[in-house]
Scaffold this motif. Structure first.
Motif, short mmCIF file in Angstrom:
data_model
loop_
_atom_site.label_atom_id
_atom_site.label_comp_id
_atom_site.label_asym_id
_atom_site.label_seq_id
_atom_site.Cartn_x
_atom_site.Cartn_y
_atom_site.Cartn_z
N TYR A 95 -10.00 -1.69 25.19
CA TYR A 95 -11.19 -1.18 24.50
C TYR A 95 -11.79 0.04 25.18
N GLU A 96 -12.21 0.98 24.37
CA GLU A 96 -13.07 2.07 24.83
C GLU A 96 -14.53 1.66 24.62
N LYS A 97 -14.76 0.93 23.52
CA LYS A 97 -16.07 0.38 23.20
C LYS A 97 -15.89 -1.02 22.67
N GLU A 98 -16.72 -1.93 23.13
CA GLU A 98 -16.67 -3.30 22.61
C GLU A 98 -17.71 -3.43 21.50
N ILE A 99 -17.37 -4.19 20.48
CA ILE A 99 -18.29 -4.50 19.39
C ILE A 99 -18.88 -5.87 19.72
N GLU A 100 -19.91 -5.87 20.57
CA GLU A 100 -20.46 -7.12 21.09
C GLU A 100 -20.91 -8.09 20.00
N ALA A 101 -21.48 -7.56 18.93
CA ALA A 101 -22.00 -8.43 17.87
C ALA A 101 -20.91 -9.17 17.12
N PHE A 102 -19.66 -8.70 17.18
CA PHE A 102 -18.59 -9.40 16.47
C PHE A 102 -18.47 -10.84 16.97
N GLY A 103 -18.42 -11.02 18.29
CA GLY A 103 -18.32 -12.36 18.86
C GLY A 103 -19.52 -13.21 18.52
N THR A 104 -20.69 -12.60 18.52
CA THR A 104 -21.92 -13.32 18.18
C THR A 104 -21.90 -13.79 16.74
N VAL A 105 -21.57 -12.89 15.83
CA VAL A 105 -21.52 -13.25 14.41
C VAL A 105 -20.44 -14.30 14.17
N PHE A 106 -19.29 -14.16 14.84
CA PHE A 106 -18.25 -15.16 14.69
C PHE A 106 -18.75 -16.53 15.17
N ALA A 107 -19.49 -16.56 16.27
CA ALA A 107 -20.04 -17.83 16.77
C ALA A 107 -21.01 -18.45 15.76
N ILE A 108 -21.81 -17.63 15.12
CA ILE A 108 -22.74 -18.13 14.10
C ILE A 108 -21.97 -18.74 12.94
N VAL A 109 -20.95 -18.02 12.47
CA VAL A 109 -20.10 -18.54 11.38
C VAL A 109 -19.44 -19.85 11.81
N SER A 110 -18.91 -19.88 13.02
CA SER A 110 -18.22 -21.07 13.53
C SER A 110 -19.15 -22.27 13.68
N MET A 111 -20.37 -22.01 14.10
CA MET A 111 -21.35 -23.11 14.27
C MET A 111 -21.51 -23.89 12.97
N LYS A 112 -21.48 -23.21 11.85
CA LYS A 112 -21.64 -23.87 10.55
C LYS A 112 -20.46 -24.79 10.25
N LYS A 113 -19.30 -24.49 10.84
CA LYS A 113 -18.09 -25.26 10.54
C LYS A 113 -17.78 -26.31 11.60
N ILE A 114 -17.94 -25.93 12.89
CA ILE A 114 -17.49 -26.83 13.96
C ILE A 114 -18.59 -27.17 14.96
#
Length: 178
Positions: A95-114
């Protein structure tokens, strides 16, 4: 311009499965991504399976990020907490730049499922050489969730108010200023 006035722009996506045990014949997570890429109207630029080895994963990510025929790389597998899980580290090596919010949004989506098991996910996203790179967990369910809840919209130029596709041509603009 409204989203209905904007035309669809297909992107070229490479899929990397990271696994010590999978083959193309039984790579369910990679196949989930391949099927969804096609259904959305995007182009599968390439597909590979690599072992859980940081140097090899990073080398493949670099190769694809430098290929003008690849706009996006999505990897699946190797994002867990065990000693062999090195995909996140390999991504961050590139990475040259990390998209930090991607992991956060994925965690939010995952929380609803698991539920709280979502804390074990280290999904990540970033940019290198004008190419988007995303690392997803190795389960078909996680790949479905990431694609259906995040990537299908962010990789669609018609998605408003903003999306990854509209800024794709500007990701490497710092290289052109020299």
């Amino acid at each position: 311009m409204s989203s209905t006035e904007r035309g669809f722009i297909p992107v070229r996506i490479a899929v990397l499965t990271v696994s010590d045990s999978r083959s193309m014949a039984d790579d369910r997570s990679g196949q989930v991504l391949v099927d969804r890429i096609a259904l959305a109207g995007h182009e599968l630029a390439d597909r590979k399976i690599l072992r859980d080895e940081r140097v090899g994963i990073a080398a493949q990510l670099r190769m694809w990020s430098e290929d003008p025929g690849v706009d996006v790389v999505i990897s699946t597998g190797g994002t867990g907490l065990t000693g062999r899980d090195v995909t996140v580290e390999a991504h961050r090596d590139v990475y040259e730049k990390e998209i930090e919010a991607f992991g956060t949004v994925f965690a939010i989506v995952s929380m609803k499922k698991i539920g709280t098991s979502a804390v074990q996910s280290r999904a990540t996203g970033g940019v290198a050489n004008g190419t988007y790179l995303f690392a997803l967990p190795g389960s078909p369910g996680a790949c479905k969730d990431a694609w259906d809840e995040i990537l299908v919209n962010q990789l669609d130029y018609r998605h408003m108010p903003c999306n990854f596709v509209e800024i794709l041509p500007r990701l490497a603009e710092n290289r052109r200023r020299k």
